[in-house]
Design a protein around this motif. Structure first.
Motif, PDB file in Angstrom:
ATOM      1  N   THR A 126      19.525  58.637 -27.376  1.00  0.00           N
ATOM      2  CA  THR A 126      20.120  58.003 -26.199  1.00  0.00           C
ATOM      3  C   THR A 126      19.058  57.277 -25.385  1.00  0.00           C
ATOM      4  O   THR A 126      19.276  56.161 -24.899  1.00  0.00           O
ATOM      5  CB  THR A 126      20.806  59.066 -25.309  1.00  0.00           C
ATOM      6  OG1 THR A 126      21.527  59.952 -26.154  1.00  0.00           O
ATOM      7  CG2 THR A 126      21.751  58.425 -24.326  1.00  0.00           C
ATOM      8  N   MET A 127      17.878  57.918 -25.256  1.00  0.00           N
ATOM      9  CA  MET A 127      16.775  57.292 -24.522  1.00  0.00           C
ATOM     10  C   MET A 127      16.415  55.961 -25.137  1.00  0.00           C
ATOM     11  O   MET A 127      16.068  55.012 -24.450  1.00  0.00           O
ATOM     12  CB  MET A 127      15.536  58.202 -24.566  1.00  0.00           C
ATOM     13  CG  MET A 127      15.722  59.542 -23.910  1.00  0.00           C
ATOM     14  SD  MET A 127      15.651  59.438 -22.150  1.00  0.00           S
ATOM     15  CE  MET A 127      13.992  60.059 -21.909  1.00  0.00           C
ATOM     16  N   HIS A 137      29.926  63.843 -14.208  1.00  0.00           N
ATOM     17  CA  HIS A 137      29.484  64.240 -15.546  1.00  0.00           C
ATOM     18  C   HIS A 137      30.454  65.267 -16.126  1.00  0.00           C
ATOM     19  O   HIS A 137      30.874  65.193 -17.280  1.00  0.00           O
ATOM     20  CB  HIS A 137      28.069  64.830 -15.457  1.00  0.00           C
ATOM     21  CG  HIS A 137      27.516  65.227 -16.783  1.00  0.00           C
ATOM     22  ND1 HIS A 137      27.025  64.298 -17.673  1.00  0.00           N
ATOM     23  CD2 HIS A 137      27.414  66.438 -17.391  1.00  0.00           C
ATOM     24  CE1 HIS A 137      26.627  64.937 -18.771  1.00  0.00           C
ATOM     25  NE2 HIS A 137      26.851  66.235 -18.619  1.00  0.00           N
ATOM     26  N   ARG A 185      20.086  69.461 -29.720  1.00  0.00           N
ATOM     27  CA  ARG A 185      20.541  68.417 -28.792  1.00  0.00           C
ATOM     28  C   ARG A 185      19.470  67.377 -28.524  1.00  0.00           C
ATOM     29  O   ARG A 185      19.767  66.237 -28.197  1.00  0.00           O
ATOM     30  CB  ARG A 185      20.948  69.069 -27.465  1.00  0.00           C
ATOM     31  CG  ARG A 185      22.402  69.476 -27.458  1.00  0.00           C
ATOM     32  CD  ARG A 185      22.916  69.411 -26.050  1.00  0.00           C
ATOM     33  NE  ARG A 185      24.008  68.464 -25.991  1.00  0.00           N
ATOM     34  CZ  ARG A 185      25.161  68.721 -25.386  1.00  0.00           C
ATOM     35  NH1 ARG A 185      25.328  69.826 -24.771  1.00  0.00           N
ATOM     36  NH2 ARG A 185      26.123  67.821 -25.376  1.00  0.00           N
ATOM     37  N   GLU A 186      18.177  67.811 -28.649  1.00  0.00           N
ATOM     38  CA  GLU A 186      17.073  66.889 -28.330  1.00  0.00           C
ATOM     39  C   GLU A 186      17.163  65.633 -29.190  1.00  0.00           C
ATOM     40  O   GLU A 186      16.810  64.540 -28.755  1.00  0.00           O
ATOM     41  CB  GLU A 186      15.715  67.561 -28.565  1.00  0.00           C
ATOM     42  CG  GLU A 186      15.362  68.655 -27.565  1.00  0.00           C
ATOM     43  CD  GLU A 186      16.071  69.960 -27.873  1.00  0.00           C
ATOM     44  OE1 GLU A 186      16.171  70.303 -29.063  1.00  0.00           O
ATOM     45  OE2 GLU A 186      16.528  70.624 -26.926  1.00  0.00           O
ATOM     46  N   GLU A 227      19.773  64.052 -30.161  1.00  0.00           N
ATOM     47  CA  GLU A 227      20.712  63.120 -29.547  1.00  0.00           C
ATOM     48  C   GLU A 227      20.122  62.503 -28.293  1.00  0.00           C
ATOM     49  O   GLU A 227      20.240  61.310 -28.055  1.00  0.00           O
ATOM     50  CB  GLU A 227      21.974  63.863 -29.137  1.00  0.00           C
ATOM     51  CG  GLU A 227      23.007  63.929 -30.210  1.00  0.00           C
ATOM     52  CD  GLU A 227      24.199  64.704 -29.733  1.00  0.00           C
ATOM     53  OE1 GLU A 227      25.056  64.100 -29.079  1.00  0.00           O
ATOM     54  OE2 GLU A 227      24.243  65.914 -29.997  1.00  0.00           O
ATOM     55  N   GLU A 228      19.458  63.359 -27.481  1.00  0.00           N
ATOM     56  CA  GLU A 228      18.896  62.865 -26.226  1.00  0.00           C
ATOM     57  C   GLU A 228      17.842  61.805 -26.488  1.00  0.00           C
ATOM     58  O   GLU A 228      17.805  60.772 -25.821  1.00  0.00           O
ATOM     59  CB  GLU A 228      18.319  64.027 -25.415  1.00  0.00           C
ATOM     60  CG  GLU A 228      19.423  64.760 -24.653  1.00  0.00           C
ATOM     61  CD  GLU A 228      19.052  66.197 -24.325  1.00  0.00           C
ATOM     62  OE1 GLU A 228      17.858  66.538 -24.400  1.00  0.00           O
ATOM     63  OE2 GLU A 228      19.975  66.965 -24.000  1.00  0.00           O
ATOM     64  N   ALA A 229      17.011  62.068 -27.510  1.00  0.00           N
ATOM     65  CA  ALA A 229      15.974  61.100 -27.845  1.00  0.00           C
ATOM     66  C   ALA A 229      16.593  59.773 -28.260  1.00  0.00           C
ATOM     67  O   ALA A 229      16.145  58.698 -27.843  1.00  0.00           O
ATOM     68  CB  ALA A 229      15.101  61.647 -28.977  1.00  0.00           C
ATOM     69  N   ARG A 232      30.235  70.061 -28.664  1.00  0.00           N
ATOM     70  CA  ARG A 232      29.430  69.185 -27.825  1.00  0.00           C
ATOM     71  C   ARG A 232      29.880  69.041 -26.379  1.00  0.00           C
ATOM     72  O   ARG A 232      29.083  68.683 -25.518  1.00  0.00           O
ATOM     73  CB  ARG A 232      29.366  67.778 -28.451  1.00  0.00           C
ATOM     74  CG  ARG A 232      28.276  67.618 -29.477  1.00  0.00           C
ATOM     75  CD  ARG A 232      26.914  67.845 -28.850  1.00  0.00           C
ATOM     76  NE  ARG A 232      25.842  67.634 -29.805  1.00  0.00           N
ATOM     77  CZ  ARG A 232      25.273  68.594 -30.524  1.00  0.00           C
ATOM     78  NH1 ARG A 232      25.676  69.841 -30.394  1.00  0.00           N
ATOM     79  NH2 ARG A 232      24.290  68.313 -31.356  1.00  0.00           N
TER      80      ARG A 232
END
Lengths: 302, 297
Positions: B194-195, A8, B187-188, B190-192, B118
Motif C-alpha cells: 500500500t505504501m 476507518h 499484514r506487513e 500488504e502495508e508495504a 481481513r
C-alpha cells in the motif's frame, strides 16, 4: 483523531459485510431457512396434495412407537460404538509409526492415505465383491487359516462388523490430522522426560496423549457425526438388509422422505438426528474438561 | 594405575550398554517396519485383487479356488464394460457438475474467508461461530425443504441443485480452512505494498492470491472428491437417465443388467480413477500433516 478511527471502522465494517455477503445469502437461503422450515414440517402431517394439517408433537410420538425407528437407532449406535474407537486407534497408531522421518516414510504415508482417495459408489461395489461368500477375497483368505467365513453382507450378525471393517481400512488416512498434532508437541518435553529416565511408554501416556488431547476431542466428535450419517455405502451395498439388520438411521430417514414422501415424519426423524448429534457433542465437550489439556490453561494460571 | 583400570572398566561397561541399546533400537525399527508393511498389505491387497478380478474372463471367474492372476489377462474388459452402458455420457455429466461445483465452491469460499480474515466488522466472531456451527447440522435436516425449494424453482432434473448452493460458501469447513491460511499471511506485506501505491485489487491479485494457492488447492481437491462421489444429491434430483452422473449410472448398471463381477470391477475402478489421480497430484498439500493446532482452543 476520533473521526478518522470511526471512518476507518465504518469502512472496515462495510468491506466485511460486502465480502461475506455470499455466505450470508447462502446461510439464510440454504441453511437457516430450510432448517426452520423442516422444524415446521415436523409438526404437520404433510400431504403432496396440499391438505396439510397441524399435528403438534404427533410425529415425534409416532416415532416412539415405531419399531423401525428404534431398530435404525440400534444399528447406528452399534456401528458407532465399534467404529469410532477403532478408527481413532488405527489413525493414531499409523501416525505414531510414521511420525519419525524414517527411510521410506513418504511411501508409507502415501499408501496409508490411498484409501481416502478410494471412496464413492465404485469403491462400495469393490467391497461387495470382497465380502462375497466363497469367491470373495476375505473368505478366500480366511480359508487359508481353516475358517469358513461368514456370509458377511448376507449375515445378520456380520453385516455391521463388515461395514466397520470397511471404515477401518481407510482409517489410516486419519493420520494426517494426528501427524500435525504430534509435530506440535514441544520436543523439549521429551528431552526433559528422557533425562529423568521416563520410558517411551510412559512418555506416550504422560506427554503425547495429554498434549494431543484437543485433537482427540475433535476426532471423537467428528467420528460420531460421521458414523451417524452413513448412507450411500449402505444404500448400494445392502439396502438395509438382510431384513433390517443394516437399516442405518439416515437410510430409514431417506426412504421415508423419497420413495415415501412422508415429509412430516422424515423431518421429525431429521430433527431427532440433529438433537442426538448435539447431545453427543455436548456430552463429549462436558466430559472433555476432565481429560483435555489446553496450553492456555497453564498460561492462565501463571 | 588403579584409576586407569577403573576407567577402562567403566568405558567397556558403557560400550556394552550402548551396544545393547543399539540392538534394542534395531529391533524396534524392525518391528515398526514389519507393522508398516503388514498394514500396507492390508490396504493394497484388496485393491490389487479387485483389479485382478477386472481382467478375468468368464471362465477364469468361475475357477475355484480363485487365483490372484489368470493368464491370458483380459485387459479389453475395461473397454467392453465401459461400452456396455452409456458411461461416457455419465462421465461428461459428472465432469460438468464437478467443474461448476469446484469453481463455485473455491471462489466463494475464498471471498468469504478473505472477509473474515481481513476486516473487523461488527459481530465478526459471532458470525464465524455460526459458520462453524453449520458443520454440525446433518444435511438431512435441510434436505426436504431444499428439495421443495428446488421444485418451486423448476430445478428438478437439472444440475443446478448440485452446484448452485455451493456457490454461496455453504461449506463451513472450506471457509475455515482458507481463513486459517489467510490469517497466516503477514499484514506487513500488504502495508508495504500500500505504501508503494498498489491498489487493493492489485494487492489481492499479486500478493494474497499467489500466497494462498496451497489452501485453494486443498479446498478444490476436497470439493472435487465430494462432488465426484456425491450420491444422495443426484439420487434426489436427477430422474432421467440422460442427466445421470457416474454413481447413479453405475448403480443402474448393477441393478438392471446384473453384470458379471469382472465388468462391475472394471467400471468401478475406472470411475474411481479420477479421484486417485487428483489425490496423487495434490498429496503434498495433505501429507505434511494438517495443523489444527491453536484453532481448536
Amino acid at each position: 483523531m476520533v473521526t478518522i478511527a470511526t471512518s476507518h471502522q465504518r469502512r472496515d465494517n462495510r468491506n466485511f459485510y460486502l465480502w461475506i455477503s455470499p455466505w450470508i445469502f447462502g446461510f439464510l437461503v440454504f441453511q437457516v431457512g430450510p432448517m426452520l422450515f423442516s422444524l415446521y414440517l415436523s409438526f404437520i402431517h404433510w400431504s403432496p396434495f396440499g391438505s396439510s394439517q397441524w399435528v403438534g408433537l404427533g410425529q415425534y410420538i409416532r416415532m416412539l412407537h415405531d419399531p423401525l425407528f428404534w431398530k435404525s437407532l440400534k444399528v447406528t449406535g452399534y456401528f458407532t460404538i465399534l467404529n469410532v474407537p477403532l478408527s481413532i486407534i488405527a489413525g493414531l497408531a499409523v501416525a505414531l509409526l510414521l511420525q519419525r522421518e524414517v527411510r521410506g516414510f513418504r511411501f508409507f504415508r502415501t499408501i496409508y492415505f490411498l484409501p481416502r482417495a478410494l471412496t464413492g459408489v465404485g469403491v462400495a461395489y469393490l467391497w461387495v465383491y470382497i465380502f462375497s461368500p466363497n469367491f470373495g477375497l476375505l473368505d478366500h483368505l480366511l480359508s487359508y487359516v481353516g475358517v469358513h467365513g461368514p456370509a458377511w453382507l448376507y449375515s445378520r450378525t456380520w453385516v455391521i462388523p463388515a461395514f466397520v471393517l470397511m471404515d477401518i481400512w481407510s482409517a489410516g488416512g486419519g493420520m494426517v490430522i494426528w501427524l500435525g498434532a504430534l509435530q506440535d508437541v514441544p520436543k523439549t518435553l521429551y528431552e526433559a522426560a528422557s533425562l529423568d529416565g521416563a520410558t517411551p511408554w510412559a512418555q506416550f501416556w504422560r506427554i503425547t496423549l495429554p498434549m494431543i488431547s484437543p485433537v482427540l476431542l475433535f476426532n471423537l466428535v467428528m467420528g460420531v457425526i460421521h458414523s451417524f450419517e452413513v448412507f450411500s455405502n449402505v444404500y448400494v451395498m445392502t439396502a438395509g438388509g438382510p431384513g433390517t439388520s443394516s437399516l442405518f438411521y439416515v437410510l430409514y430417514l431417506f426412504r421415508e422422505a423419497f420413495p415415501g414422501f412422508h415429509f412430516g415424519y422424515a423431518s421429525a426423524l431429521a430433527w431427532t438426528l440433529f438433537l442426538i448429534i448435539m447431545a453427543f457433542t455436548l456430552l463429549i465437550f462436558r466430559t472433555s474438561r476432565a481429560w483435555v489439556y489446553y496450553e492456555t490453561e497453564v498460561e492462565g494460571r501463571r | 594405575m588403579i584409576q586407569s583400570t577403573r576407567q577402562t572398566k567403566s568405558v567397556s561397561r558403557t560400550a556394552a550398554s550402548r551396544a545393547r541399546r543399539r540392538r534394542g533400537r534395531h529391533l524396534r525399527t524392525a518391528v515398526i517396519y514389519a507393522t508398516l508393511v503388514l498394514g500396507s498389505l492390508g490396504i493394497i491387497v484388496p485393491v490389487l485383487w479387485t483389479a485382478s478380478v477386472a481382467i478375468k474372463s468368464r471362465a477364469q471367474l468361475a475357477q475355484y479356488p480363485p487365483r490372484l492372476l489368470n493368464f491370458p489377462m483380459h485387459w479389453e474388459n475395461f473397454i467392453t464394460a465401459w461400452k456396455a452402458a452409456p458411461f461416457t455420457h455419465y462421465f461428461f455429466n459428472s465432469v460438468e457438475v464437478a467443474f461448476l461445483a469446484v469453481l463455485g465452491t473455491t471462489v466463494s469460499s475464498f471471498i468469504v474467508a478473505y472477509g473474515f480474515a481481513r476486516f473487523r466488522g461488527y459481530g465478526r466472531n459471532v458470525l464465524f461461530i455460526m459458520l462453524l456451527a453449520t458443520m454440525m447440522v446433518p444435511p438431512q435436516v435441510t434436505m426436504i425443504p431444499t428439495f421443495m425449494l428446488m421444485r418451486f424453482l423448476h430445478w428438478i432434473n437439472t444440475f443446478y441443485p448440485l452446484w448452485v448452493p455451493g456457490c454461496f460458501a455453504t461449506s463451513g469447513f472450506n471457509v475455515f480452512l482458507l481463513r486459517q491460511f489467510l490469517t497466516g499471511i503477514p499484514r506487513e506485506l500488504e502495508e508495504a505494498a500500500t505504501m508503494e501505491g498498489a491498489s487493493p485489487l492489485h494487492i489481492l491479485g499479486r500478493i494474497i492470491l499467489p500466497l494462498s494457492m496451497p489452501g485453494l488447492a486443498a479446498v478444490a481437491i476436497l470439493s472435487f472428491v465430494w462432488n465426484w462421489t456425491n450420491f444422495m444429491g443426484p439420487l434426489i434430483y436427477l430422474n432421467s437417465q440422460s442427466k445421470w452422473t457416474l454413481p447413479l449410472g453405475l448403480m443402474n448398471f448393477q441393478q438392471q443388467f446384473t453384470p458379471l463381477p469382472n465388468k462391475m470391477m472394471a467400471v468401478s475402478l475406472l470411475i474411481t480413477l479420477p479421484i486417485v489421480i487428483v489425490f496423487f497430484v495434490g498429496q503434498r498439500y495433505f501429507m505434511k500433516g494438517i495443523h489444527l493446532g491453536r484453532s481448536l482452543q
